[in-house]
Design a protein around this motif. Sequence first.
Motif, PDB file in Angstrom:
ATOM      1  N   ARG A   1       0.824  -1.205   0.000  1.00  0.00           N
ATOM      2  CA  ARG A   1       0.000   0.000   0.000  1.00  0.00           C
ATOM      3  C   ARG A   1       0.868   1.269   0.000  1.00  0.00           C
ATOM      4  O   ARG A   1       0.605   2.209  -0.751  1.00  0.00           O
ATOM      5  N   THR A   2       1.917   1.277   0.826  1.00  0.00           N
ATOM      6  CA  THR A   2       2.776   2.459   0.901  1.00  0.00           C
ATOM      7  C   THR A   2       3.545   2.676  -0.396  1.00  0.00           C
ATOM      8  O   THR A   2       3.625   3.803  -0.898  1.00  0.00           O
ATOM      9  N   ILE A   3       4.108   1.616  -0.945  1.00  0.00           N
ATOM     10  CA  ILE A   3       4.850   1.770  -2.204  1.00  0.00           C
ATOM     11  C   ILE A   3       3.908   2.192  -3.334  1.00  0.00           C
ATOM     12  O   ILE A   3       4.259   3.037  -4.173  1.00  0.00           O
ATOM     13  N   GLN A   4       2.709   1.641  -3.371  1.00  0.00           N
ATOM     14  CA  GLN A   4       1.754   1.997  -4.418  1.00  0.00           C
ATOM     15  C   GLN A   4       1.395   3.484  -4.356  1.00  0.00           C
ATOM     16  O   GLN A   4       1.436   4.189  -5.369  1.00  0.00           O
ATOM     17  N   ILE A   5       1.036   3.963  -3.176  1.00  0.00           N
ATOM     18  CA  ILE A   5       0.572   5.347  -3.062  1.00  0.00           C
ATOM     19  C   ILE A   5       1.736   6.328  -3.151  1.00  0.00           C
ATOM     20  O   ILE A   5       1.667   7.331  -3.887  1.00  0.00           O
ATOM     21  N   ASN A   6       2.811   6.064  -2.416  1.00  0.00           N
ATOM     22  CA  ASN A   6       3.897   7.034  -2.329  1.00  0.00           C
ATOM     23  C   ASN A   6       4.801   7.041  -3.554  1.00  0.00           C
ATOM     24  O   ASN A   6       5.318   8.102  -3.928  1.00  0.00           O
ATOM     25  N   LEU A   7       5.014   5.871  -4.149  1.00  0.00           N
ATOM     26  CA  LEU A   7       6.003   5.782  -5.231  1.00  0.00           C
ATOM     27  C   LEU A   7       5.399   5.411  -6.578  1.00  0.00           C
ATOM     28  O   LEU A   7       5.597   6.121  -7.558  1.00  0.00           O
ATOM     29  N   GLN A   8       4.651   4.311  -6.645  1.00  0.00           N
ATOM     30  CA  GLN A   8       4.152   3.878  -7.952  1.00  0.00           C
ATOM     31  C   GLN A   8       3.204   4.896  -8.569  1.00  0.00           C
ATOM     32  O   GLN A   8       3.308   5.201  -9.768  1.00  0.00           O
ATOM     33  N   ALA A   9       2.270   5.431  -7.773  1.00  0.00           N
ATOM     34  CA  ALA A   9       1.346   6.425  -8.316  1.00  0.00           C
ATOM     35  C   ALA A   9       2.101   7.670  -8.780  1.00  0.00           C
ATOM     36  O   ALA A   9       1.794   8.243  -9.837  1.00  0.00           O
ATOM     37  N   SER A  10       3.116   8.075  -8.007  1.00  0.00           N
ATOM     38  CA  SER A  10       3.938   9.211  -8.427  1.00  0.00           C
ATOM     39  C   SER A  10       4.681   8.903  -9.722  1.00  0.00           C
ATOM     40  O   SER A  10       4.784   9.756 -10.619  1.00  0.00           O
ATOM     41  N   ALA A  11       5.200   7.686  -9.827  1.00  0.00           N
ATOM     42  CA  ALA A  11       5.892   7.283 -11.047  1.00  0.00           C
ATOM     43  C   ALA A  11       4.952   7.285 -12.248  1.00  0.00           C
ATOM     44  O   ALA A  11       5.316   7.728 -13.350  1.00  0.00           O
ATOM     45  N   ASP A  12       3.728   6.791 -12.048  1.00  0.00           N
ATOM     46  CA  ASP A  12       2.755   6.772 -13.142  1.00  0.00           C
ATOM     47  C   ASP A  12       2.445   8.189 -13.619  1.00  0.00           C
ATOM     48  O   ASP A  12       2.321   8.443 -14.829  1.00  0.00           O
ATOM     49  N   LEU A  13       2.314   9.125 -12.677  1.00  0.00           N
ATOM     50  CA  LEU A  13       2.044  10.511 -13.054  1.00  0.00           C
ATOM     51  C   LEU A  13       3.264  11.148 -13.711  1.00  0.00           C
ATOM     52  O   LEU A  13       3.129  11.911 -14.681  1.00  0.00           O
ATOM     53  N   CYS A  14       4.457  10.841 -13.204  1.00  0.00           N
ATOM     54  CA  CYS A  14       5.670  11.347 -13.858  1.00  0.00           C
ATOM     55  C   CYS A  14       5.763  10.836 -15.291  1.00  0.00           C
ATOM     56  O   CYS A  14       6.153  11.585 -16.207  1.00  0.00           O
ATOM     57  N   ARG A  15       5.430   9.585 -15.493  1.00  0.00           N
ATOM     58  CA  ARG A  15       5.447   9.023 -16.849  1.00  0.00           C
ATOM     59  C   ARG A  15       4.532   9.802 -17.766  1.00  0.00           C
ATOM     60  O   ARG A  15       4.915  10.186 -18.886  1.00  0.00           O
ATOM     61  N   ARG A  16       3.300  10.032 -17.310  1.00  0.00           N
ATOM     62  CA  ARG A  16       2.358  10.776 -18.146  1.00  0.00           C
ATOM     63  C   ARG A  16       2.846  12.199 -18.392  1.00  0.00           C
ATOM     64  O   ARG A  16       2.681  12.741 -19.486  1.00  0.00           O
ATOM     65  N   ALA A  17       3.453  12.804 -17.376  1.00  0.00           N
ATOM     66  CA  ALA A  17       3.967  14.158 -17.545  1.00  0.00           C
ATOM     67  C   ALA A  17       5.070  14.208 -18.600  1.00  0.00           C
ATOM     68  O   ALA A  17       5.058  15.063 -19.493  1.00  0.00           O
ATOM     69  N   VAL A  18       6.018  13.279 -18.505  1.00  0.00           N
ATOM     70  CA  VAL A  18       7.114  13.260 -19.480  1.00  0.00           C
ATOM     71  C   VAL A  18       6.566  13.057 -20.887  1.00  0.00           C
ATOM     72  O   VAL A  18       6.962  13.759 -21.843  1.00  0.00           O
TER      73      VAL A  18
END
Length: 243
Positions: free
Chosen positions: A101-118
């Motif tokens: 849960r922590t990795i999903q919310i804190n890191l994976q979701a952020s990574a997914d948004l960074c991907r879309r941003a790039v």
Amino acid sequence: MSPVVAPSPAHVLVTGSTRGIGAAIVEALAARGARVVGHGSRDGEGALGADLSDPAAADGLWDRALAALDGRIDVLVNNAGIFEPVAVDAPLEAWQAGWGRTIQINLQASADLCRRAVLHFRERGGGGRIVNIASRAAYRGDSPAHWHYAASKAGMVGMTKSIARGYAAEGILAFAICPGFTMTGMAGDYLASRGGDKLLADIPLGRVATAEEVGGTAAWLALEAPVSMTGAVIDINGASYVR
């Protein structure tokens, strides 16, 4: 390249914006004239709702924010996160669930948004900025019940540096902020529960940071920081951890 990558007014998506540091970031951005779409766990309070524990939620949030901002996002600020304990002697199922849960919310979701941003910045040209709110724990570690939190924030720092190195030539900039304890409602409760005086004794400044200090720094990185600062990690912890 201009010192300010984003057009004026900048279009900004801020996650975890309904309270604490996130609300301070939104306020600081708005004071600088940015057009901001915020995010919370549910629709309301002027924010788009998305439960980032759902692996599909971050991607959906980006699409909704993009529509709300007329098809253009110039800056992404990843602030959403959780700080939930899990004991080392917890049953394996609970231990893995806490980590997941922590990795999903804190890191994976952020990574997914960074991907879309790039991808968005590359598609439209002109670059863009990403600001990731990590934590002092990325470097100093955290309590025995928060290995997963420290690991997630260290991951955010590594991701930020990788984005900065990988896409600077395309005008895509990435920064991270590592706060220590910050005086939000949640931090205040934590300080009180753990003995505030003892924790404060570990901070040479003698107080925790304010949400406004972190928010103002995030807004500056989002809109004004020199492009040559890409990849920088800014500490805001009252000298409780220096490196």
